[in-house]
Motif scaffolding. Sequence first.
Motif, PDB file in Angstrom:
ATOM      1  N   THR A   1       0.809  -1.217   0.000  1.00 52.75           N
ATOM      2  CA  THR A   1       0.000   0.000   0.000  1.00 52.75           C
ATOM      3  C   THR A   1       0.840   1.264   0.000  1.00 52.75           C
TER       4      THR A   1
ATOM      5  N   SER B   1      -6.770  -0.707   1.934  1.00 54.84           N
ATOM      6  CA  SER B   1      -6.364  -1.499   0.785  1.00 54.84           C
ATOM      7  C   SER B   1      -6.889  -0.856  -0.496  1.00 54.84           C
ATOM      8  N   SER B   2      -6.024  -0.707  -1.474  1.00 54.86           N
ATOM      9  CA  SER B   2      -6.455  -0.192  -2.771  1.00 54.86           C
ATOM     10  C   SER B   2      -6.969  -1.314  -3.668  1.00 54.86           C
TER      11      SER B   2
END
Length: 560
Positions: free
Chosen positions: A90, A389-390
């Motif tokens: 991240t 979280s992407s």
Amino acid sequence: MKNFKYVIGWAMLLMASVTSCKKDFLTLSPTDRATGNSIVSDTTLFEAFVTNRYLGAILQEKEGSYSPPGFGRGFEYAMWSSVSDESIYTNNDGSWVLQQGQLSADNTGMAGTLWARSYRSIRECNYALSVIDGLPLNTAHKNRLVGEIRFIRAFRYHDIIRNYGGAVLIADRVTDLNSNLQDPALFKRASLAESINYVATELDDAASRLPLNNSATWALGRATKGAALALKSRLLLYAASPLYSAATWTAAAAAAKAVIDLGKYNIDQGGYSKLFLNPNSSEIIFERLYFSSTAIHLPIERANGPNGYDAWGGNTPLQNLVDAYPMANGKAITDPGSGYDPQNPYVNRDPRFYATILHNKSPYRGSTVDVYLPGGKDSNQGPSNWNTSSTGYYLRKFMNDSYPIVNPAGVAGAQPWIYFRYAEILLNYAEAQNEAIGPDQSVYDAINAVRSRSSVAMPALLGLSQATMREAIKNERQIELAFEEHRYYDVRRWKIAPQTENVPAYGISATVSGANPSGYSYVRKVALTGRTFKDAQYWLPIPLTEIQASNGQLKQNAGY
């Protein structure tokens, strides 16, 4: 959080027991201040010096004495998975330079310490071998120590080979900083075949000297015959692969079979997820031990858990990996007959998926993971949203829910780090034997033993051609060995990295929707742009500082 300093030769302490059973563990004693004279005159100090060679350089955090999981890894919170198609880190942490194809000799990101760390350890092993004959040790124990030192040295060479290609085989010529470092021979890189043959021979020697079992006199965590043979199995599997073409598939199959024929290891039936928390698992061939009261690694739970639990959401799995997990019926999600529903995507998947990846509505610590919008506590609308979280996923594998996320120092970080386990050996054998002669019964027996562990119970593979078995083995390695530092090397040795790495890092968006059976609508998204692979990236660049230190005599890898 991330101010670090190098500490050389940091020690793990002896642990006399785990739970209610007395166990014998690898004792690592501080040797960073011991003089050469004391090491060669005191057998206890010498043995401590040898066992400390398992560690190498360790990073110490200022607010605690954490060390990273792995074989003295030179990188920190970002895992090696985050330079592959398994995850992204991240907050970068030196991983994006590899993900985005920006590697150069003076910009190596989180891979920058591998070369120097490995050769420093090789030099230290050479020193130990140069003085051991003068020590008052009985012949049998001295023989085991020589085997241990040769194993550690071989492991470092294997790290050089799989990251850089042909190694500089310094043999026994460099033992200390006063050795003749101007000798041009010390900068000549051997071919891949020469490098692999040298290390394989060293491992044969080590295996002949090492004990079959750890014991009261050979602590858990020290190398055994199985560890040396397992390393040879991995090395020869790589050597036979398309990127290397430096050994035969028959030799690779035989190396894996040598481990199987020891009759010592088996697939752990106690649970796939529990395996990674249990240092006494019958599946583990070689591991590094940590202890919550004395020698701990980084708090995996805090570093990788969901932001809604006050964790940092570090190494977040990619949709690229999620899509690799088949349905519980064994069919790929792309198979029209699999039963996969893209709007209810987490139902009836391979059980290893749930043990490896946290997804939207995964049970977790008495609640659920909520990455959905609007309002999900583990989304960017939740607390600590800079740690969100992407990708829409969080790491599950290795996590111990009994460890705290907040204030973990001195409590968390005792899971072992497993270098070799029996499942890898069975998959090594299946791949090599399939390539050598096709899918005979022994290939089916090996791969189905992995798939049939009681906590997984995936359908047995049957009736495959050599080509379809090849693809099945690749998929099995991807999901069985996820996050264990295999995928990065597998896609390179198979020469499929242009296909796996030249695609975006995908994630998933979940939004509340009563129109779908799951209660949510799922849309694939790009989580990180710019993932790029160039042919030069089959190997890492040797750091520019190393090239300069050799006065240009050390040959750089092509393309850098």
